[in-house]
Design a protein around this motif. Sequence first.
Motif, PDB file in Angstrom:
ATOM      1  N   SER A 101       2.126  -5.253 -10.561  1.00 14.13           N
ATOM      2  CA  SER A 101       2.251  -3.794 -10.604  1.00 14.13           C
ATOM      3  C   SER A 101       3.725  -3.523 -10.918  1.00 14.13           C
ATOM      4  O   SER A 101       4.316  -4.288 -11.691  1.00 14.13           O
ATOM      5  CB  SER A 101       1.800  -3.185  -9.268  1.00 14.13           C
ATOM      6  N   HIS A 102       4.314  -2.522 -10.317  1.00 14.96           N
ATOM      7  CA  HIS A 102       5.697  -2.140 -10.646  1.00 14.96           C
ATOM      8  C   HIS A 102       6.505  -1.965  -9.366  1.00 14.96           C
ATOM      9  O   HIS A 102       5.933  -1.716  -8.291  1.00 14.96           O
ATOM     10  CB  HIS A 102       5.710  -0.818 -11.411  1.00 14.96           C
ATOM     11  N   ILE A 103       7.833  -2.068  -9.480  1.00 17.07           N
ATOM     12  CA  ILE A 103       8.662  -1.783  -8.295  1.00 17.07           C
ATOM     13  C   ILE A 103       9.648  -0.653  -8.560  1.00 17.07           C
ATOM     14  O   ILE A 103      10.496  -0.375  -7.705  1.00 17.07           O
ATOM     15  CB  ILE A 103       9.378  -3.036  -7.743  1.00 17.07           C
ATOM     16  N   PHE A 111       5.200   2.126  -0.951  1.00 17.94           N
ATOM     17  CA  PHE A 111       3.994   1.358  -1.293  1.00 17.94           C
ATOM     18  C   PHE A 111       3.557   1.453  -2.752  1.00 17.94           C
ATOM     19  O   PHE A 111       3.001   0.498  -3.293  1.00 17.94           O
ATOM     20  CB  PHE A 111       2.841   1.806  -0.372  1.00 17.94           C
ATOM     21  N   ASP A 112       3.780   2.603  -3.366  1.00 16.94           N
ATOM     22  CA  ASP A 112       3.357   2.809  -4.753  1.00 16.94           C
ATOM     23  C   ASP A 112       3.963   1.709  -5.630  1.00 16.94           C
ATOM     24  O   ASP A 112       5.192   1.635  -5.769  1.00 16.94           O
ATOM     25  CB  ASP A 112       3.821   4.208  -5.199  1.00 16.94           C
ATOM     26  N   GLY A 113       3.133   0.865  -6.202  1.00 17.69           N
ATOM     27  CA  GLY A 113       3.607  -0.214  -7.073  1.00 17.69           C
ATOM     28  C   GLY A 113       4.043  -1.434  -6.295  1.00 17.69           C
ATOM     29  O   GLY A 113       3.563  -2.547  -6.513  1.00 17.69           O
ATOM     30  N   ASN A 114       4.941  -1.216  -5.330  1.00 16.15           N
ATOM     31  CA  ASN A 114       5.482  -2.342  -4.558  1.00 16.15           C
ATOM     32  C   ASN A 114       4.371  -3.154  -3.900  1.00 16.15           C
ATOM     33  O   ASN A 114       4.445  -4.384  -3.820  1.00 16.15           O
ATOM     34  CB  ASN A 114       6.431  -1.807  -3.479  1.00 16.15           C
ATOM     35  N   ASN A 159       9.345   0.119 -15.622  1.00 16.25           N
ATOM     36  CA  ASN A 159       9.236   1.585 -15.735  1.00 16.25           C
ATOM     37  C   ASN A 159       7.788   2.071 -15.818  1.00 16.25           C
ATOM     38  O   ASN A 159       7.403   2.732 -16.765  1.00 16.25           O
ATOM     39  CB  ASN A 159      10.016   2.103 -16.958  1.00 16.25           C
ATOM     40  N   GLU A 160       7.023   1.740 -14.795  1.00 17.09           N
ATOM     41  CA  GLU A 160       5.658   2.277 -14.767  1.00 17.09           C
ATOM     42  C   GLU A 160       5.670   3.777 -14.525  1.00 17.09           C
ATOM     43  O   GLU A 160       4.843   4.519 -15.042  1.00 17.09           O
ATOM     44  CB  GLU A 160       4.846   1.579 -13.662  1.00 17.09           C
ATOM     45  N   GLU A 161       6.619   4.239 -13.692  1.00 16.53           N
ATOM     46  CA  GLU A 161       6.545   5.622 -13.216  1.00 16.53           C
ATOM     47  C   GLU A 161       6.724   6.646 -14.332  1.00 16.53           C
ATOM     48  O   GLU A 161       6.210   7.758 -14.249  1.00 16.53           O
ATOM     49  CB  GLU A 161       7.571   5.870 -12.107  1.00 16.53           C
ATOM     50  N   GLY A 162       7.497   6.306 -15.352  1.00 15.99           N
ATOM     51  CA  GLY A 162       7.726   7.301 -16.408  1.00 15.99           C
ATOM     52  C   GLY A 162       8.599   8.445 -15.933  1.00 15.99           C
ATOM     53  O   GLY A 162       8.637   9.499 -16.557  1.00 15.99           O
ATOM     54  N   ALA A 194      -3.655  -4.428  -7.277  1.00 15.71           N
ATOM     55  CA  ALA A 194      -3.910  -3.749  -5.995  1.00 15.71           C
ATOM     56  C   ALA A 194      -2.941  -2.576  -5.872  1.00 15.71           C
ATOM     57  O   ALA A 194      -1.775  -2.687  -6.266  1.00 15.71           O
ATOM     58  CB  ALA A 194      -3.715  -4.722  -4.837  1.00 15.71           C
ATOM     59  N   HIS A 195      -3.415  -1.468  -5.312  1.00 19.91           N
ATOM     60  CA  HIS A 195      -2.583  -0.264  -5.242  1.00 19.91           C
ATOM     61  C   HIS A 195      -3.104   0.621  -4.117  1.00 19.91           C
ATOM     62  O   HIS A 195      -4.297   0.582  -3.807  1.00 19.91           O
ATOM     63  CB  HIS A 195      -2.665   0.495  -6.588  1.00 19.91           C
ATOM     64  N   ILE A 196      -2.211   1.410  -3.530  1.00 20.42           N
ATOM     65  CA  ILE A 196      -2.707   2.456  -2.622  1.00 20.42           C
ATOM     66  C   ILE A 196      -3.432   3.502  -3.472  1.00 20.42           C
ATOM     67  O   ILE A 196      -3.099   3.694  -4.649  1.00 20.42           O
ATOM     68  CB  ILE A 196      -1.573   3.099  -1.795  1.00 20.42           C
ATOM     69  N   GLU A 197      -4.404   4.175  -2.865  1.00 22.37           N
ATOM     70  CA  GLU A 197      -5.223   5.111  -3.656  1.00 22.37           C
ATOM     71  C   GLU A 197      -4.413   6.279  -4.195  1.00 22.37           C
ATOM     72  O   GLU A 197      -4.649   6.755  -5.298  1.00 22.37           O
ATOM     73  CB  GLU A 197      -6.383   5.660  -2.798  1.00 22.37           C
ATOM     74  N   GLN A 198      -3.472   6.778  -3.416  1.00 21.16           N
ATOM     75  CA  GLN A 198      -2.644   7.938  -3.774  1.00 21.16           C
ATOM     76  C   GLN A 198      -3.428   9.243  -3.785  1.00 21.16           C
ATOM     77  O   GLN A 198      -2.977  10.251  -4.319  1.00 21.16           O
ATOM     78  CB  GLN A 198      -1.948   7.738  -5.134  1.00 21.16           C
ATOM     79  N   GLY A 199      -4.618   9.223  -3.234  1.00 21.06           N
ATOM     80  CA  GLY A 199      -5.456  10.410  -3.121  1.00 21.06           C
ATOM     81  C   GLY A 199      -6.214  10.317  -1.801  1.00 21.06           C
ATOM     82  O   GLY A 199      -6.082   9.333  -1.057  1.00 21.06           O
ATOM     83  N   ALA A 251      -1.947   7.033 -13.043  1.00 21.83           N
ATOM     84  CA  ALA A 251      -1.790   6.042 -14.104  1.00 21.83           C
ATOM     85  C   ALA A 251      -1.364   4.716 -13.480  1.00 21.83           C
ATOM     86  O   ALA A 251      -0.665   4.716 -12.466  1.00 21.83           O
ATOM     87  CB  ALA A 251      -0.734   6.516 -15.086  1.00 21.83           C
ATOM     88  N   HIS A 252      -1.788   3.632 -14.087  1.00 20.05           N
ATOM     89  CA  HIS A 252      -1.439   2.300 -13.577  1.00 20.05           C
ATOM     90  C   HIS A 252      -1.294   1.331 -14.742  1.00 20.05           C
ATOM     91  O   HIS A 252      -1.961   1.481 -15.773  1.00 20.05           O
ATOM     92  CB  HIS A 252      -2.538   1.769 -12.647  1.00 20.05           C
ATOM     93  N   ASP A 253      -0.482   0.298 -14.532  1.00 16.00           N
ATOM     94  CA  ASP A 253      -0.299  -0.711 -15.584  1.00 16.00           C
ATOM     95  C   ASP A 253      -1.619  -1.348 -15.997  1.00 16.00           C
ATOM     96  O   ASP A 253      -1.788  -1.741 -17.155  1.00 16.00           O
ATOM     97  CB  ASP A 253       0.698  -1.770 -15.107  1.00 16.00           C
TER      98      ASP A 253
HETATM   99 MN    MN Z   1       2.032   3.022  -9.044  1.00 17.36          MN
END
Ligand code: MN
Length: 425
Positions: A93-95, A104-107, A138-141, A200-205, A368-370
Amino acid sequence: MTSGDHASFGTGASLRVRGERLWQSLMDLARIGATPRGGVRRLALTDLDRQGRDLVVGWLRAAGASVEIDRAGNVFALRGGRNAALPPVLTGSHIDTQPSGGKFDGNYGVLAGLEVLRTLNDAGIVTDKPTGVAIWTNEEGSRFVPTMSGSGAFAGVFSLDYLLAQRDVDGIAFGEALQRIGYAGSVPIGGRPLDAYFEAHIEQGPVLEREDITIGVVTGALGQRWYDCVWNGQDAHAGPTPMETRRDALRGASRLVEAVNAVALRYGPVGRATVGFMQVSPNSRNVVPGRVAMSVDMRHPDDNALESMDRELRDVAHAIAQDLRLECALRQVDRFEASRFDSGCVDAVRTAARNLGLSNRDIVSGAAHDAIYVGRVAPAAMIFVPCKDGISHNEIEDARPEHLEAGANVLLQAILARAGASRSP
Ligand code: MN
Ligand code: GLV
Ligand code: MN
């Protein structure tokens, strides 16, 4: 369970990650760019990004992975398999984070991957296919558009030259920033066959938490459009200038904020539209603003709906500009279609969750995700875990250690199912 117990099962079906080690890695990485309210500000290609990368790359090397860095700064940490000639099963994922991001997002996706490698090592498991962990740039944009920069270039969605030429709000080019932090690698971008990619990622929703479900089996993601919108009117004195003669760019921008929200509501309940960035010029309290630059982000799972939202946005921006005697330049700067993940990889995630006895449901990603771009060149799927109150892109973003551990176990088992495992001799 000891590592000896793990190894005695041979195939790794009974193998489990160490949740407290994963949690500790998350907390250690979160110290780099930590904010007073418990979040993280680690923008892409800054000194803090370099420090975060150095820390995680060090951990990956210590776990025995060989590390390669490509020309977009994507990091690939590879663990050999019995058959080195086979394409690897990759995770990651991304850091990079948002300006007021969480831990948690990406990390989580990167460190869950690290935890999988550590777990395989502890148990002496040799997979048939190589495995690996990617850190995408730069996943976040947030600092640089396009979003999902590294994975997009990897998948050939845009060229490396295009990416390296993108500039942040201060005019610094992506390529320059990448060089400066020492992560402009020499490995050519893309062209790397992958057996599969799991993220793997947190849902964010709010869905998983609301339904008290541990694992989201992610079947696809919304399509997305990003725009830059610049309003031009005329700077004028806030006192003597009559209200009727003003050409106030901020009035145009303000009306558009309401209008894009109304567009999303018309395409509800799954349409989304957001203005998250605005620069008012000259930004002085007694000057009628002559120029405003703003962003628009629109998302929908149905590409036809997204096309209609695009048309409505253009029409309403044009109408506001006419009404207020402003110029409005609206430019689409990023786009991707709604996506569906590979059914075989989705099944591997679902099966892993079931075999682990974890509650699960299918879910579509609003974020959005990688994996969306990697999924264009390799079979891909994602694993979601709940996050507190569904809040993300916020310093208070939070997730429960047992959910993070469960998601990492699903990741481990999905990777093993795909990579094949046997005990080391
Ligand atoms: Mn993310
Ligand atoms: C990335 O986090 C996005 O969904 O915009
Ligand atoms: Mn994000």
